[in-house]
Write a protein that holds these residues in place. Structure first.
Motif, PDB file in Angstrom:
ATOM      1  N   PHE A  95       0.858  -1.177   0.000  1.00 24.06           N
ATOM      2  CA  PHE A  95       0.000   0.000   0.000  1.00 24.06           C
ATOM      3  C   PHE A  95       0.896   1.228   0.000  1.00 24.06           C
ATOM      4  O   PHE A  95       2.004   1.210  -0.499  1.00 24.06           O
ATOM      5  CB  PHE A  95      -0.929  -0.060   1.218  1.00 24.06           C
ATOM      6  N   ASN A  96       0.463   2.344   0.619  1.00 29.41           N
ATOM      7  CA  ASN A  96       1.287   3.548   0.655  1.00 29.41           C
ATOM      8  C   ASN A  96       1.288   4.143   2.054  1.00 29.41           C
ATOM      9  O   ASN A  96       0.776   3.530   3.003  1.00 29.41           O
ATOM     10  CB  ASN A  96       0.780   4.563  -0.380  1.00 29.41           C
ATOM     11  N   VAL A  97       1.853   5.339   2.182  1.00 29.96           N
ATOM     12  CA  VAL A  97       2.020   5.952   3.502  1.00 29.96           C
ATOM     13  C   VAL A  97       0.686   6.299   4.154  1.00 29.96           C
ATOM     14  O   VAL A  97       0.641   6.560   5.363  1.00 29.96           O
ATOM     15  CB  VAL A  97       2.893   7.226   3.398  1.00 29.96           C
ATOM     16  N   HIS A  98      -0.383   6.308   3.391  1.00 31.26           N
ATOM     17  CA  HIS A  98      -1.686   6.662   3.955  1.00 31.26           C
ATOM     18  C   HIS A  98      -2.417   5.454   4.538  1.00 31.26           C
ATOM     19  O   HIS A  98      -3.465   5.615   5.163  1.00 31.26           O
ATOM     20  CB  HIS A  98      -2.563   7.309   2.873  1.00 31.26           C
ATOM     21  N   GLU A  99      -1.873   4.262   4.302  1.00 30.16           N
ATOM     22  CA  GLU A  99      -2.564   3.056   4.788  1.00 30.16           C
ATOM     23  C   GLU A  99      -2.754   3.035   6.301  1.00 30.16           C
ATOM     24  O   GLU A  99      -3.854   2.695   6.770  1.00 30.16           O
ATOM     25  CB  GLU A  99      -1.817   1.808   4.325  1.00 30.16           C
ATOM     26  N   PRO A 100      -1.756   3.401   7.134  1.00 31.76           N
ATOM     27  CA  PRO A 100      -1.942   3.299   8.590  1.00 31.76           C
ATOM     28  C   PRO A 100      -3.126   4.108   9.118  1.00 31.76           C
ATOM     29  O   PRO A 100      -3.954   3.584   9.876  1.00 31.76           O
ATOM     30  CB  PRO A 100      -0.605   3.800   9.141  1.00 31.76           C
ATOM     31  N   TRP A 101      -3.226   5.385   8.710  1.00 28.68           N
ATOM     32  CA  TRP A 101      -4.340   6.172   9.245  1.00 28.68           C
ATOM     33  C   TRP A 101      -5.681   5.746   8.662  1.00 28.68           C
ATOM     34  O   TRP A 101      -6.714   5.792   9.348  1.00 28.68           O
ATOM     35  CB  TRP A 101      -4.098   7.677   9.060  1.00 28.68           C
ATOM     36  N   GLN A 102      -5.689   5.302   7.397  1.00 26.12           N
ATOM     37  CA  GLN A 102      -6.944   4.816   6.819  1.00 26.12           C
ATOM     38  C   GLN A 102      -7.411   3.537   7.531  1.00 26.12           C
ATOM     39  O   GLN A 102      -8.603   3.364   7.806  1.00 26.12           O
ATOM     40  CB  GLN A 102      -6.768   4.552   5.325  1.00 26.12           C
ATOM     41  N   ARG A 103      -6.465   2.660   7.843  1.00 26.19           N
ATOM     42  CA  ARG A 103      -6.809   1.422   8.548  1.00 26.19           C
ATOM     43  C   ARG A 103      -7.318   1.707   9.960  1.00 26.19           C
ATOM     44  O   ARG A 103      -8.345   1.156  10.380  1.00 26.19           O
ATOM     45  CB  ARG A 103      -5.581   0.500   8.590  1.00 26.19           C
ATOM     46  N   ILE A 104      -6.608   2.564  10.687  1.00 25.12           N
ATOM     47  CA  ILE A 104      -7.000   2.866  12.070  1.00 25.12           C
ATOM     48  C   ILE A 104      -8.367   3.546  12.107  1.00 25.12           C
ATOM     49  O   ILE A 104      -9.221   3.213  12.938  1.00 25.12           O
ATOM     50  CB  ILE A 104      -5.926   3.745  12.737  1.00 25.12           C
ATOM     51  N   LEU A 105      -8.571   4.492  11.209  1.00 25.08           N
ATOM     52  CA  LEU A 105      -9.864   5.188  11.165  1.00 25.08           C
ATOM     53  C   LEU A 105     -10.991   4.211  10.845  1.00 25.08           C
ATOM     54  O   LEU A 105     -12.071   4.267  11.454  1.00 25.08           O
ATOM     55  CB  LEU A 105      -9.812   6.309  10.129  1.00 25.08           C
ATOM     56  N   TRP A 106     -10.754   3.304   9.898  1.00 24.36           N
ATOM     57  CA  TRP A 106     -11.782   2.313   9.568  1.00 24.36           C
ATOM     58  C   TRP A 106     -12.082   1.408  10.762  1.00 24.36           C
ATOM     59  O   TRP A 106     -13.249   1.104  11.046  1.00 24.36           O
ATOM     60  CB  TRP A 106     -11.361   1.478   8.367  1.00 24.36           C
ATOM     61  N   GLN A 107     -11.059   0.986  11.453  1.00 23.09           N
ATOM     62  CA  GLN A 107     -11.255   0.116  12.616  1.00 23.09           C
ATOM     63  C   GLN A 107     -12.020   0.835  13.726  1.00 23.09           C
ATOM     64  O   GLN A 107     -12.830   0.218  14.423  1.00 23.09           O
ATOM     65  CB  GLN A 107      -9.902  -0.386  13.124  1.00 23.09           C
TER      66      GLN A 107
END
Length: 325
Positions: A158-170
């Motif tokens: 993925f890219n550098v935005h994956e961590p915050w997108q994943r955490i927000l979704w969770q």
């Protein structure tokens, strides 16, 4: 075992496919003056065009429903599935509580650059809307990413935005956020309480997200499903997922790779990406055992090309270079 109720009819002329649709609708309603047919369309413009053709042929266009994919699917599967407009407000409420986490530094920089509270609220609303639209696309086109996030796993490559997108979704899913695509992805068959049509016809839709194709495939286990697809190439060349890509054509021209330059028309590479993906989805994956029912008119010979446009159409249809016409 092949599923004999999943049918793909493809031909490069939409008018010919419409005639086949009308013929099938006539057979379907034979013997019952009150039979109602269902034709899935992309938009109401296509529905109007089909109604006009039906009225021209039969004198009256009645007892044919023209739903659009999302409303039809959700009406059968799960009416409580969250909508795009409903997703942005939970995101709007959650963002302030997450900005101090290191993964959200890029969002914090953007949101805290406002000079007034009104500007800050407007930025947060606009950002929430964009993120909601992004999640909506993931749910339709990358449902496996959402499944990984639900399991607590990051998405590789993925890219550098994956961590915050994943955490927000969770964080969102802690509020029992549900979307029909996730339920459908886990289902082996459809449990539908609503009354089904006798058959489903899909017309004028050139590409479907894989999750929609899965829905149609599961639905075909209960009723016949017919897809009328305007395929630009002939039936003999109907599977063109292996056609050279735009990048391959560019490289072949640069290095004079004649073997690629003689493989059909470059317009398939330039403008055929969505169709290529649709071919892959239909012929592989969930529908790997699909019975492909090809349609062609009785007369398949080309009239002599009288202009450049017809030469181009013939070239794409036969997957050969223009110079051979």
């Amino acid at each position: 075992m092949p599923n004999a109720q999943f049918n793909l009819h493809h031909f490069p002329q939409q008018e010919a496919l419409a005639e086949l649709l009308l013929k099938n609708l006539s057979k379907e309603g034979a013997g019952s003056p009150f039979h109602k047919s269902t034709v899935l369309v992309r938009n109401q413009g296509m529905a109007t065009w089909l109604r006009q053709r039906i009225a021209k042929q039969t004198g009256l266009a009645m007892l044919v429903d023209f739903p659009q994919p999302n409303s039809f699917l959700q009406g059968l599967i799960d009416e409580k599935s969250i909508q795009l407009d409903e997703l942005k407000w939970p995101i709007y409420e959650l963002l302030p509580s997450l900005l101090e986490r290191p993964e959200f530094s890029i969002l914090k920089t953007y949101l805290t650059s406002s000079t007034t509270e009104i500007e800050s609220s407007l930025k947060r609303y606009q950002l929430s809307s964009q993120i909601a639209a992004l999640y909506d696309k993931y749910l339709l086109y990358r449902p496996e990413w959402i499944t990984s996030w639900n399991a607590g796993d990051p998405v590789s490559a993925f890219n550098v935005h994956e961590p915050w997108q994943r955490i927000l979704w969770q964080e969102l899913t802690k509020n029992d956020i549900q979307h029909w695509s996730q339920n459908l992805l886990a289902a082996e068959n459809l449990e539908i309480d609503a009354e089904l049509p006798s058959a489903l016809h899909v017309f004028g839709i050139s590409n479907f997200a894989p999750i929609y194709v899965r829905f149609l495939y599961l639905l075909s286990q209960q009723i016949p499903v017919h897809i009328y697809w305007m395929n630009p190439v002939s039936i003999d060349e109907g599977y063109w997922e292996d056609a050279p890509t735009k990048r391959q054509w560019t490289m072949a021209e640069a290095f004079d790779e004649s073997s690629i330059l003689t493989e059909g028309n470059p317009l398939l590479a330039s403008f055929g990406r969505m169709g290529r993906e649709f071919v892959h989805t239909l012929y592989g994956g969930e529908t790997g055992n699909t019975e492909i029912h090809n349609f062609q008119p009785l007369d398949t010979t080309h009239p002599s090309a009288t202009n450049s446009l017809q030469q181009l159409q013939h070239s794409i249809y036969d997957r050969r270079p223009m110079s051979e016409d």
